[in-house]
Motif scaffolding. Structure first.
Motif, PDB file in Angstrom:
ATOM      1  N   SER A 372       0.901  -1.282  -0.056  1.00 45.32           N
ATOM      2  CA  SER A 372      -0.038   0.003  -0.092  1.00 45.32           C
ATOM      3  C   SER A 372       0.749   1.138  -0.078  1.00 45.32           C
ATOM      4  O   SER A 372       0.624   2.152  -0.805  1.00 45.32           O
ATOM      5  N   ALA A 373       1.814   1.186   0.855  1.00 45.39           N
ATOM      6  CA  ALA A 373       2.639   2.262   1.049  1.00 45.39           C
ATOM      7  C   ALA A 373       3.630   2.498  -0.195  1.00 45.39           C
ATOM      8  O   ALA A 373       4.013   3.786  -0.769  1.00 45.39           O
ATOM      9  N   HIS A 376       1.018   3.587  -3.181  1.00 43.54           N
ATOM     10  CA  HIS A 376       0.043   4.718  -2.845  1.00 43.54           C
ATOM     11  C   HIS A 376      -1.284   4.124  -3.189  1.00 43.54           C
ATOM     12  O   HIS A 376      -2.128   5.061  -3.787  1.00 43.54           O
ATOM     13  N   PRO A 378      -3.957   1.856  -1.326  1.00 39.37           N
ATOM     14  CA  PRO A 378      -4.275   1.070  -0.120  1.00 39.37           C
ATOM     15  C   PRO A 378      -5.338   0.174  -0.494  1.00 39.37           C
ATOM     16  O   PRO A 378      -5.475  -0.863  -0.017  1.00 39.37           O
ATOM     17  N   CYS A 402      -3.034  -0.333   6.123  1.00 37.16           N
ATOM     18  CA  CYS A 402      -2.675   0.225   4.692  1.00 37.16           C
ATOM     19  C   CYS A 402      -2.819   1.587   4.852  1.00 37.16           C
ATOM     20  O   CYS A 402      -2.101   2.177   4.079  1.00 37.16           O
ATOM     21  N   LYS A 406       0.233   4.072   4.049  1.00 41.44           N
ATOM     22  CA  LYS A 406       0.289   5.138   2.987  1.00 41.44           C
ATOM     23  C   LYS A 406       0.758   6.256   3.408  1.00 41.44           C
ATOM     24  O   LYS A 406       1.433   7.209   2.978  1.00 41.44           O
TER      25      LYS A 406
END
Length: 424
Positions: A372-373, A376, A378, A402, A406
């Motif tokens: 997710s991070a 970007h 999630p 998530c 993010k």
């Protein structure tokens, strides 16, 4: 007036019918390519990894051989142009005139396969995404009526490809929406729903099993603070991955002789694989190993050192694989880092703080949080990991982790490897 209205109505119907037909074709071809690439990669990666495990000399031979073959293929078959990954898709969707050329299908498919099976520490996901996006792009160029649906048809190919890899139609559509299109149109909904339905139907017909077999039955409210901690750590780790990729790509770009890049990259990759075999290829074999291990992994000094070493080295070897000519992206590395980070956090908490949390839960949540991070996206990460494990028990903890990961990553560094634009 009525005649004009009838002509317009017939024209709209013809456009809709053609859109449905082309979406079916894109969905089938993209899913077939994605499933085939996944199966072939799994088969040969297992064989070559076993050979390297038996005879460590192959840890030296495989990377230099794989990167060399990719270089000569690019030189003599694929118009001497390097693959840029998902940025190629962005360049196409953001331009009315620039399209993805058809040679990108074999270029990304073959190079992605060779990179992974010969030990390159990345995955086939980005190669699949660009190849399937190209299927959509080529289809869009065949009919004048599809000119206005360029982004939608590219997204249909991508969504079907992601569905084929991760057995999650929702993740396919969300990735196309969150990362590529970023807007919903009527044509997007129609084409993408049809494409992922065809892809999922093909998966069902072939009886594809989830990539990871995990037993997740419950989670506890007392673990919420630890999920938050994991989300923050995942965000930090994803920034480290992003920074590594950008740094090593910029440094290797300064090397004019391409074969020097291959030699330097191969040496670093070979030494890393020799010390930590878990870094070989996609790394899914290592994730499966810790998945099938005892749920309560006792944290010894050696194990802690191994986990920390893997977490520190994985972003570096991934970056060097890509910078020295390998084909791939941050999907598989993010899942790999997240799995090891989750297990390490759970083991530390259980060993030193007697929290009695469930390690496998943290492994799965960590996978989603780092992904997710890193991209970007999630909601893509949530459904993708739930599809990988075929289990939605952890949906709410994954959602929380998530979102936290993010926004932690964005606070530290606003770009991903997809959105970063180097200053000239």
């Amino acid at each position: 007036m009525n005649k004009t209205a009838q002509i317009k109505k017939n024209h709209q119907f013809i456009k809709l019918r053609k859109l449905i037909i082309v979406s079916i074709l894109i969905g089938f071809l993209s899913a077939f390519l994605g499933i085939s690439l996944k199966k072939i990669t799994e088969y040969y990666e297992e064989i070559f990894f076993h050979q390297a495990s038996t005879n460590p000399f192959f840890y030296i031979l495989f990377p230099v051989f794989g990167l060399s073959v990719i270089y000569f293929l690019r030189l003599y078959m694929f118009k001497k142009k390097e693959n840029k990954g998902i940025k190629e898709v962005f360049e196409s969707t953001n331009s009315k005139t620039k399209n993805l050329p058809s040679y990108k299908i074999p270029s990304h498919t073959i190079n992605g396969l060779l990179t992974v099976i010969f030990g390159g520490s990345t995955g086939i996901e980005v190669s699949t995404v660009v190849a399937t996006a190209t299927i959509g792009s080529v289809a869009q160029q065949k009919e004048n009526v599809f000119r206005q649906y360029k982004t939608e048809l590219i997204c249909a190919g991508v969504a079907a490809g992601i569905t084929a890899l991760f057995s999650s139609p929702i993740a396919g559509i969300l990735f196309a929406l969150e990362v590529i299109s970023r807007k919903v149109t009527r044509a997007f909904v129609i084409s993408n729903l049809i494409a992922v339905s065809i892809a999922f139907g093909l998966l069902t017909l072939l009886k594809e099993e989830p990539l990871f077999t995990v037993s997740i039955n419950t989670w506890h409210l007392r673990a919420i603070p630890y999920f938050i901690l994991l989300g923050i750590l995942a965000g930090i780790n994803s920034v480290y991955l992003t920074k590594c990729v950008l740094f090593f790509k910029s440094q290797f770009a300064k090397i004019e002789t391409h074969y020097y890049k291959i030699i330097i990259g191969s040496v670093i990759l070979s030494v890393s694989l020799f010390i930590f075999p878990q870094l070989y290829g996609e790394g899914y074999h290592a994730i499966k190993t810790i998945t099938t291990a005892n749920n309560e992994i006792p944290l010894t000094f050696t194990l802690a050192l191994t986990f920390i070493g893997v977490l520190l080295l994985k972003p570096i070897v991934t970056s060097i694989t890509l910078a020295s000519g390998g084909d791939g992206g941050v999907f598989a590395p993010s899942l790999f880092i997240g799995a090891f980070l989750g297990i390490l956090v759970a083991s530390v908490l259980n060993t030193f703080f007697d929290t009695q949390i469930i390690p496998v839960n943290f492994m799965v949540i960590g996978m989603a949080a780092v992904l997710s991070a890193s991209i970007h996206a999630p909601f893509t990460a949530i459904f993708l990991v739930c599809g990988l494990t075929n289990n939605y028990t952890l949906f709410f903890p994954i959602l929380a982790a998530c979102l936290i990961s993010k926004y932690t990553a964005k606070m530290i560094y606003p770009n991903t490897v997809y959105t970063f634009v180097p200053s000239i």
